[in-house]
Design a protein around this motif. Structure first.
Motif: not given
Length: 233
Positions: A162-180
């Motif tokens: 799950l750590q690996q999956a969460i890191r991918r989320t932060a980098r890809n799914q969330v990171g791609s639409i994040q604000d500042d």
């Protein structure tokens, strides 16, 4: 109605994830968590009723009836289940919620709606809510580990995955639409899992871990909420 329904399903999902985490901590040894479980069960009961009132056609859907039945069994029987079985049963309910969300989104033609970047909003429930579930699972498992003050090999393997999956989320799914604002709570949770959960004798309290994981989960759900509010009507 479709947007409003999606918002209500998001709340149903969130409450079910909370119930899973707290009941796992309870079954793993922290009896004090029982005080927090009953209020969530009441909220879930009201949420199911509100969804059926808002969209009466749900009652005719087999997937909805299956979801309700599975939830009732989990709700009534969690005290008599093993921690592992309780986790599994909750996760199945949550998988059913995600399935019903997708089904309702198709019925309401939500796939046709666009966000501010002119993308179909299907990624909100196909990606963002699924990503939130990775953190939800890590919260539930870690709360149990903290309650038991022991991280067994099975929990260790699942948490590392799950750590690996969460890191991918932060980098890809969330990171791609994040604000500042950044995603500090996700990073803090990953560090806590490394240093205070995946250890021989975890000392973090179940409530402290649950609350910290909740902050990380809320970071992802905030993305969902903000993007849903920005949908082009």
């Amino acid at each position: 109605m479709g947007i409003s329904l999606l918002k209500d399903f998001r709340v149903l999902l969130t409450l079910t994830q909370q119930h899973r985490g707290l009941t796992n901590g309870y079954l793993c040894g922290d009896a004090s968590l029982i005080q927090k479980i009953a209020p969530i069960q009441k909220q879930l009961e009201r949420r199911y009723e509100a969804l059926e009132y808002q969209a009466a056609w749900l009652t005719e859907q087999e997937s909805w009836q299956t979801l309700k039945q599975d939830w009732l069994e989990v709700y009534r029987d969690f005290k008599s289940r093993s921690a592992m079985n309780n986790l599994s049963a909750h996760s199945q309910v949550i998988a059913n919620i995600l399935y019903v969300i997708d089904d309702c989104a198709e019925s309401c033609q939500l796939y046709e709606l666009k966000d501010e970047q002119d993308r179909s909003i299907r990624y909100l429930w196909k990606d963002i809510l699924v990503a939130a579930e990775d953190i939800g699972q890590a919260r539930a498992i870690g709360t149990g580990v903290a309650a038991a003050q022991n991280c067994c090999s099975v929990d260790r393997i699942r948490l590392k995955y799950l750590q690996q999956a969460i890191r991918r989320t932060a980098r890809n799914q969330v990171g791609s639409i994040q604000d500042d604002s950044g995603y500090a709570a996700i990073g803090a949770l990953l560090e806590t899992i490394d240093k205070q959960v995946l250890v021989d004798c975890p000392k973090i309290s179940p409530t402290e871990y649950f609350n910290q994981a909740t902050l990380a989960l809320e970071e992802v759900l905030d993305v969902f909420d903000r993007r849903l509010d920005s949908v082009k009507k």
